[in-house]
Motif scaffolding. Structure first.
Motif, PDB file in Angstrom:
ATOM      1  N   UNK A  46      30.358   7.220  65.265  1.00 43.97           N
ATOM      2  CA  UNK A  46      31.248   7.479  64.128  1.00 43.97           C
ATOM      3  C   UNK A  46      30.514   8.166  62.972  1.00 43.97           C
ATOM      4  N   UNK A  47      31.247   9.017  62.276  1.00 42.19           N
ATOM      5  CA  UNK A  47      30.695   9.794  61.153  1.00 42.19           C
ATOM      6  C   UNK A  47      31.711   9.820  60.027  1.00 42.19           C
ATOM      7  N   UNK A  48      31.236   9.729  58.774  1.00 38.89           N
ATOM      8  CA  UNK A  48      32.180   9.965  57.684  1.00 38.89           C
ATOM      9  C   UNK A  48      32.264  11.466  57.401  1.00 38.89           C
ATOM     10  N   UNK A  49      31.210  12.191  57.776  1.00 39.18           N
ATOM     11  CA  UNK A  49      31.136  13.606  57.427  1.00 39.18           C
ATOM     12  C   UNK A  49      31.304  14.498  58.675  1.00 39.18           C
ATOM     13  N   UNK A  50      32.224  15.441  58.597  1.00 42.14           N
ATOM     14  CA  UNK A  50      32.512  16.297  59.754  1.00 42.14           C
ATOM     15  C   UNK A  50      31.321  17.192  60.123  1.00 42.14           C
ATOM     16  N   UNK A  51      30.630  17.738  59.101  1.00 40.63           N
ATOM     17  CA  UNK A  51      29.498  18.632  59.396  1.00 40.63           C
ATOM     18  C   UNK A  51      28.368  17.880  60.091  1.00 40.63           C
ATOM     19  N   UNK A  52      28.161  16.651  59.634  1.00 42.05           N
ATOM     20  CA  UNK A  52      27.123  15.812  60.249  1.00 42.05           C
ATOM     21  C   UNK A  52      27.459  15.553  61.719  1.00 42.05           C
ATOM     22  N   UNK A  53      28.743  15.293  61.978  1.00 40.64           N
ATOM     23  CA  UNK A  53      29.194  15.078  63.367  1.00 40.64           C
ATOM     24  C   UNK A  53      28.865  16.303  64.228  1.00 40.64           C
ATOM     25  N   UNK A  54      29.198  17.481  63.704  1.00 38.28           N
ATOM     26  CA  UNK A  54      28.963  18.708  64.481  1.00 38.28           C
ATOM     27  C   UNK A  54      27.473  18.894  64.749  1.00 38.28           C
TER      28      UNK A  54
END
Ligand code: MLT
Length: 251
Positions: A46-54
């Motif tokens: 899980x990630x709160x940040x979309x860029x971090x996920x990518x």
């Protein structure tokens, strides 16, 4: 066991942690996480940040990963999935890691990730959560509702009440002994009032209405069911949840 309920991540204490923290986002992040693990996903990160996920998922081969992104109830452009639990079929998720970022649910999980035991709960796996608590008997338990952008959500609090109500019944203890804060009593009362009309409650809830306006009727129906999956997502490392049953074999 002392149980406390917090209506939002923002209301959750920052300077202490419970022995066990349970994040709840009935509509729909924790319902999706439970369903993905039930369908054989390797893990959910899980990630709160979309860029971090990518960035983090980039090192995974595309056939081993699924990227799920949701904002405001809608799928984020360029992601494989939005946040519908119904997308998580065995054909699509088995053996793959689900990398997911949602508006509130993944933030709730991140807010409690320092606790020694972190679980994800929804109505669909309520009994699996209760069974785990009965077996492990943590001294302090927090249920953290995701809410919506800092505000109370009916569906998360009713799920907290469903867990608390079943726990109290199975422990055979008084509410006075179990409740660590007033919110527990409020959540149980809400559940008792609505337990036979959970689909209606989800339809009346503000995020339920938002999802209905996005044509997510089947998601609401699915997420309003109680105890349909015997699956417990448990944190293995910060932000990474696995099916508690596969964790036993991994260790
Ligand atoms: C959230 O994290 O706020 C929800 O899971 C939103 C949604 O229904 O997709």
């Amino acid at each position: 066991m002392k149980l406390s309920v917090f209506h939002t991540p923002e209301l959750t204490p920052e300077t202490t942690v419970a022995n066990c923290a349970i994040a709840v986002d009935v509509l729909r992040a924790t319902s999706t996480i439970v369903t993905a693990l039930s369908a054989g996903a390797e893990a959910v990160q899980v990630f709160s940040d979309l860029d971090q996920l990518l960035k983090v998922s980039e090192s995974w081969s595309p056939d081993k990963r699924i990227r799920a992104g949701e904002r405001g109830g809608a799928k984020v452009k360029g992601f494989d999935f939005g946040n519908s639990p119904l997308d998580c079929t065995p054909e699509r998720v088995k053996g793959r890691r689900l990398f997911i970022s949602t508006t509130n649910g993944t933030r709730a999980l991140q807010c409690v990730q320092a606790a020694p035991m972190v679980l994800a709960a929804a109505l669909i796996n309520r009994q699996a959560v209760v069974d785990y608590l009965l077996k492990h008997q943590p001294e302090t338990v927090w249920i953290v509702a995701s809410g919506w952008e800092g505000n109370f959500s009916l569906e998360d609090t009713v799920c907290a009440g469903a867990i608390a109500h079943r726990l109290q019944t199975e422990l055979g203890c008084s509410l006075e002994n179990l409740a660590g804060n007033d919110e527990v009593i409020g959540a149980i009362t809400l559940y008792q009032q609505w337990q036979n009309r959970l689909h209606d409650l989800l339809r009346y809830a503000s995020h339920g209405k938002r999802l209905l306006s996005l044509d997510c009727h089947e998601d609401l129906k699915y997420c309003s069911q109680t105890d349909i999956l015997d699956v417990l997502p448990i944190q293995r490392e910060p932000g990474v949840l696995m099916n508690s049953q596969s964790l036993v074999t991994v260790r």
